[in-house]
Motif scaffolding. Structure first.
Motif, PDB file in Angstrom:
ATOM      1  N   ASP A  70       4.913  12.675   2.136  1.00 21.84           N
ATOM      2  CA  ASP A  70       4.228  12.346   0.880  1.00 21.84           C
ATOM      3  C   ASP A  70       3.349  13.536   0.499  1.00 21.84           C
ATOM      4  OD1 ASP A  70       2.079  11.493  -0.882  1.00 21.84           O
ATOM      5  OD2 ASP A  70       2.734   9.428  -0.486  1.00 21.84           O
ATOM      6  N   PRO A  71       3.588  14.179  -0.650  1.00 19.05           N
ATOM      7  CA  PRO A  71       2.840  15.392  -1.007  1.00 19.05           C
ATOM      8  C   PRO A  71       1.316  15.191  -1.072  1.00 19.05           C
ATOM      9  CG  PRO A  71       4.690  15.059  -2.517  1.00 19.05           C
ATOM     10  CD  PRO A  71       4.608  13.848  -1.647  1.00 19.05           C
ATOM     11  N   LEU A 129      -3.843  16.618   1.802  1.00 25.45           N
ATOM     12  CA  LEU A 129      -5.103  16.281   2.479  1.00 25.45           C
ATOM     13  C   LEU A 129      -5.043  16.624   3.970  1.00 25.45           C
ATOM     14  CD1 LEU A 129      -6.075  12.952   0.723  1.00 25.45           C
ATOM     15  CD2 LEU A 129      -7.188  15.175   0.517  1.00 25.45           C
ATOM     16  N   GLN A 130      -3.885  16.425   4.594  1.00 25.54           N
ATOM     17  CA  GLN A 130      -3.731  16.800   5.999  1.00 25.54           C
ATOM     18  C   GLN A 130      -3.902  18.309   6.165  1.00 25.54           C
ATOM     19  OE1 GLN A 130       0.163  15.061   6.506  1.00 25.54           O
ATOM     20  NE2 GLN A 130      -0.649  13.345   7.701  1.00 25.54           N
ATOM     21  N   ARG A 131      -3.316  19.065   5.249  1.00 31.02           N
ATOM     22  CA  ARG A 131      -3.433  20.526   5.294  1.00 31.02           C
ATOM     23  C   ARG A 131      -4.888  20.958   5.087  1.00 31.02           C
ATOM     24  NH1 ARG A 131      -4.062  24.438   2.079  1.00 31.02           N
ATOM     25  NH2 ARG A 131      -3.859  23.243   0.172  1.00 31.02           N
ATOM     26  N   GLN A 160      -1.141   5.263   1.475  1.00 30.12           N
ATOM     27  CA  GLN A 160      -1.373   6.687   1.704  1.00 30.12           C
ATOM     28  C   GLN A 160      -2.636   6.909   2.532  1.00 30.12           C
ATOM     29  OE1 GLN A 160      -1.391   7.790  -2.468  1.00 30.12           O
ATOM     30  NE2 GLN A 160       0.493   9.002  -2.205  1.00 30.12           N
ATOM     31  N   ARG A 161      -3.699   6.160   2.221  1.00 26.14           N
ATOM     32  CA  ARG A 161      -4.944   6.283   3.000  1.00 26.14           C
ATOM     33  C   ARG A 161      -4.703   5.905   4.451  1.00 26.14           C
ATOM     34  NH1 ARG A 161      -7.636   4.609  -1.544  1.00 26.14           N
ATOM     35  NH2 ARG A 161      -7.539   2.404  -0.995  1.00 26.14           N
TER      36      ARG A 161
END
Length: 195
Positions: free
Chosen positions: A38-39, A44-46, A77-78
């Protein structure tokens, strides 16, 4: 009986793949990505990886911008972001606690006072929703009420992600924070405190 040309061909192909990877022609992300498909979650992970490498951002504006991006995600997503990021959050917490305990008592007191000021400012701005500073009370980070079973499951997951030493440091710092809050005439923070 195996055919020698088949074995030689396989070895050459494998060697070619290894050489291509070593030369950078094959990106590691093609083999397996450490980020979500999921972009929005992957971004956010990046960003959280970059923050950890650079050191936890001290700028409130940066933290607030990151929080707003998390709030813009869907519940699913959260959930994916927080689940995948638990080890990173644990690492950040450990670094923050180690940095705090390396300070002199006067510096610790100043940091605790600054944190209390932020908490109280958040409450007056309507950001505090129960369950601690900016917390969600019984709603949880994903919206909706949290059942006692789900709360126990989440607590167990958090316990599994930390060491007893880290939990002891966290509790010691929370006790210091509450002592400082009491000296300032404020109610204690944290689960089961001040209720």
């Amino acid at each position: 009986m195996q055919k020698p040309w088949l074995m030689r061909g396989g070895a050459v192909a494998l060697g070619g793949l290894v050489l291509a990877w070593m030369l950078g022609w094959i990106d590691g992300s093609l083999l397996a990505s450490k980020y979500s498909s999921d972009p929005a979650v992957a971004e956010l992970q990046r960003l959280s990886d970059e923050a950890i490498q650079a050191g936890v951002p001290k700028d409130d504006a940066q933290r607030q911008a990151f929080r707003q991006r998390i709030e813009g995600l869907t519940d699913a997503q959260r959930r994916e972001f927080f689940t995948s990021s638990q080890p990173k959050f644990t690492l950040m917490m450990e670094r923050k606690l180690n940095d705090f305990f390396a300070l002199s008592p006067a510096e610790q007191r100043r940091e605790l006072d600054a944190e209390i000021d932020r908490m109280e400012a958040g409450k007056s701005n309507g950001k505090g929703k129960g369950g601690g500073p900016g917390g969600a009370g019984d709603r949880g980070a994903f919206g909706g009420e949290i059942s006692p079973e789900k709360r126990d499951e989440m607590r167990k997951r958090k316990l599994d992600a930390t060491t007893p030493e880290l939990r002891a440091k966290f509790e010691t710092r929370l006790d210091m924070l509450n002592e400082r809050r009491a000296k300032r005439g404020l109610e204690p923070m944290g689960p089961g405190r001040g209720r």
